[in-house]
Design a protein around this motif. Structure first.
Motif, short mmCIF file in Angstrom:
data_model
loop_
_atom_site.label_atom_id
_atom_site.label_comp_id
_atom_site.label_asym_id
_atom_site.label_seq_id
_atom_site.Cartn_x
_atom_site.Cartn_y
_atom_site.Cartn_z
N LEU A 136 34.05 38.75 48.39
CA LEU A 136 34.31 37.44 47.81
C LEU A 136 35.38 37.52 46.72
O LEU A 136 36.27 36.66 46.63
CB LEU A 136 33.03 36.86 47.23
CG LEU A 136 31.97 36.44 48.25
CD1 LEU A 136 30.65 36.14 47.55
CD2 LEU A 136 32.42 35.22 49.05
N LYS A 137 35.32 38.56 45.89
CA LYS A 137 36.28 38.68 44.80
C LYS A 137 37.69 38.95 45.30
O LYS A 137 38.66 38.39 44.78
CB LYS A 137 35.84 39.78 43.83
CG LYS A 137 34.63 39.39 42.99
CD LYS A 137 34.15 40.54 42.12
CE LYS A 137 32.88 40.16 41.36
NZ LYS A 137 32.36 41.30 40.56
N ASN A 145 32.43 35.69 39.30
CA ASN A 145 31.28 36.56 39.07
C ASN A 145 29.97 35.77 39.18
O ASN A 145 29.00 36.24 39.78
CB ASN A 145 31.38 37.23 37.70
CG ASN A 145 32.45 38.32 37.65
OD1 ASN A 145 32.80 38.87 38.70
ND2 ASN A 145 32.96 38.60 36.49
N ASP A 146 29.96 34.58 38.58
CA ASP A 146 28.78 33.72 38.69
C ASP A 146 28.52 33.34 40.15
O ASP A 146 27.37 33.29 40.60
CB ASP A 146 28.97 32.44 37.86
CG ASP A 146 28.84 32.68 36.37
OD1 ASP A 146 28.26 33.71 35.98
OD2 ASP A 146 29.32 31.82 35.59
N SER A 191 29.44 40.63 50.45
CA SER A 191 29.45 41.54 49.30
C SER A 191 30.28 40.91 48.19
O SER A 191 31.18 40.09 48.44
CB SER A 191 30.06 42.89 49.70
OG SER A 191 31.46 42.77 49.89
N GLY A 192 29.96 41.27 46.96
CA GLY A 192 30.73 40.78 45.84
C GLY A 192 32.20 41.17 45.96
O GLY A 192 33.09 40.37 45.63
N GLU A 193 32.46 42.36 46.45
CA GLU A 193 33.84 42.82 46.60
C GLU A 193 34.61 41.94 47.59
O GLU A 193 35.76 41.56 47.35
CB GLU A 193 33.88 44.28 47.10
CG GLU A 193 35.28 44.83 47.26
CD GLU A 193 35.31 46.21 47.88
OE1 GLU A 193 36.29 46.93 47.65
OE2 GLU A 193 34.36 46.55 48.61
N GLU A 222 25.40 33.43 45.05
CA GLU A 222 25.44 33.55 46.52
C GLU A 222 24.38 34.54 47.01
O GLU A 222 23.73 34.32 48.04
CB GLU A 222 26.83 34.02 46.97
CG GLU A 222 27.13 33.75 48.43
CD GLU A 222 27.02 34.97 49.32
OE1 GLU A 222 27.06 34.81 50.56
OE2 GLU A 222 26.89 36.07 48.77
N LYS A 223 24.18 35.61 46.27
CA LYS A 223 23.16 36.59 46.63
C LYS A 223 21.77 35.96 46.60
O LYS A 223 20.96 36.16 47.52
CB LYS A 223 23.23 37.79 45.69
CG LYS A 223 22.30 38.93 46.07
CD LYS A 223 22.47 40.11 45.13
CE LYS A 223 21.51 41.25 45.51
NZ LYS A 223 21.63 42.40 44.59
N ASP A 236 37.65 34.85 36.06
CA ASP A 236 36.76 35.89 36.55
C ASP A 236 35.28 35.54 36.34
O ASP A 236 34.43 35.93 37.15
CB ASP A 236 37.06 37.22 35.85
CG ASP A 236 38.38 37.83 36.30
OD1 ASP A 236 38.88 37.44 37.38
OD2 ASP A 236 38.94 38.67 35.57
N CYS A 282 29.29 35.01 42.87
CA CYS A 282 28.75 36.16 43.62
C CYS A 282 27.25 36.34 43.36
O CYS A 282 26.47 36.62 44.28
CB CYS A 282 29.51 37.43 43.25
SG CYS A 282 31.23 37.46 43.80
N LYS A 283 26.85 36.17 42.11
CA LYS A 283 25.43 36.30 41.76
C LYS A 283 24.59 35.21 42.43
O LYS A 283 23.53 35.48 43.00
CB LYS A 283 25.25 36.23 40.24
CG LYS A 283 25.83 37.40 39.47
CD LYS A 283 25.75 37.15 37.97
CE LYS A 283 26.47 38.24 37.18
NZ LYS A 283 26.51 37.92 35.72
#
Length: 340
Positions: free
Chosen positions: A206-207, A183-184, A202-204, A189-190, A179, A186-187
């Motif tokens: 990708l996750k 999480n890293d 969105s983070g959702e 990528e933004k 995880d 997603c951050k």
């Protein structure tokens, strides 16, 4: 040949057939559609049977949009395109499923090399070239039957120079499916999207995608670090004969330290261990397409010395002609605005 088109009984039945096909990749994998289901989407998965033997497959997701609902079949159908009876039966089934889902059209981008013959097949079954792409249509692919030394010998001098620079910089490569890694990602990528001026996932999104492929042991995130700081990350999917460079992001520092080549070589190493025969770098644009927003990354991919492969482009099976006219108008405008 007595053909029957049915829903699969299980993931094992589906992947047991699809992942063994030489042309297959994750776009027709079971877990890709588990990802779509996790987003509340309707999916269609069908197997083509000749008696008790599976001879074909296709999967798609129903997408809703203001311009009209449509069924998207990326990387499929996976069938014998020389078997006219099978092709006809599958497109009839696709039409039926699209109609049942209330779709304006069905968009198909087959896993089929572009040729006059492939275009003729699309046309003969009533499909027209789509105004927008569906997944990648022009890809850079590396042959993993070649050794790392052979691949590097075919790479550009610039690529080899970047690699030597990265190797001197004491960059740490971390490989994970936990995880923390997603999480890293997603951050970063933004931040990458803000710097490159594109709309981030969105983070959702990708996750959920990561979790679906992780359930099948099909995804790893490769992270390059220097002095504790993340330079770059690659989201790699392994499925059947192909490893796919699905997403890649980097920091400003990552460009300075040339971390990307190391990440790709590490992923290729794992792909060979898993028996993959291709490393798909995915989308590239024409060499003279300097105004395209993906031109720079395309040139980076070409520096690997990859083969350039053209899939048959997306084609539409029109189910509601009047409403489809709106799709044409909207997508042609969108394509122009986005420079794609």
């Amino acid at each position: 040949m007595s053909l029957e088109i049915v829903e699969p009984k299980s993931k094992d039945q589906w992947d047991g057939y699809v992942s063994a096909l030489e042309e297959a990749n994750f776009l027709q994998s079971w877990d890709f559609y588990e990802f779509h289901l996790s987003r509340g989407k309707k999916v269609v998965r069908k197997l083509v049977l000749d008696g008790d033997t599976i001879v074909g497959a296709y999967a798609g997701v129903v997408e809703t949009a203001k311009r009209g609902t449509y069924l998207a079949i990326a990387g499929g159908p996976l069938i014998d395109w020389n078997n006219t009876k099978m092709v006809k039966a599958v497109f009839e089934d696709i039409r039926t499923e699209g109609t049942k889902a209330g779709c304006v059209f069905v968009r198909v981008r087959p896993q089929l090399e572009l040729s006059e013959k492939s275009l003729k097949i699309m046309k003969s079954h009533g499909l027209v070239k789509a105004p927008m792409y569906l997944s990648v249509e022009y890809a850079g692919i590396l042959d993993l039957k070649k050794s790392e030394e052979e691949i590097l010998a075919g790479a550009s001098q610039g690529f080899r120079r970047k690699l030597r620079k990265a190797e001197k910089n004491d960059i740490e490569i971390v490989v994970s499916d936990d995880d923390v890694a997603i999480n890293d990602f997603c951050k970063l990528e933004k931040l990458h999207a803000e710097r490159q001026k594109y709309v981030a996932f969105s983070g959702e999104f990708l996750k959920k995608q990561f979790e679906a492929f992780r359930a099948g042991g099909e995804v790893l995130i490769y992270t390059a670090r220097f002095g504790g700081e993340i330079l770059a990350q690659n989201f790699i999917i392994f499925y059947g004969p192909e490893a796919s460079y699905h997403y890649g992001v980097s920091s400003e520092l990552g460009t300075k330290y040339s971390a990307a080549p190391l990440l790709h070589l590490k992923a290729m190493e794992e792909a060979r261990k898993r028996g993959c025969i291709r490393y798909n770098l995915w989308g590239i644009v024409e060499k003279d397409g300097t105004s395209h927003r993906f031109y720079g990354v395309s040139e980076f991919k070409r520096s690997f010395g990859c083969e350039e492969y053209r899939y048959t482009p997306a084609h539409d099976l029109i189910l509601k002609p009047l409403k489809y006219k709106l799709t044409l108008a909207v997508e042609k405008t969108r394509k122009k605005v986005r420079h794609v």
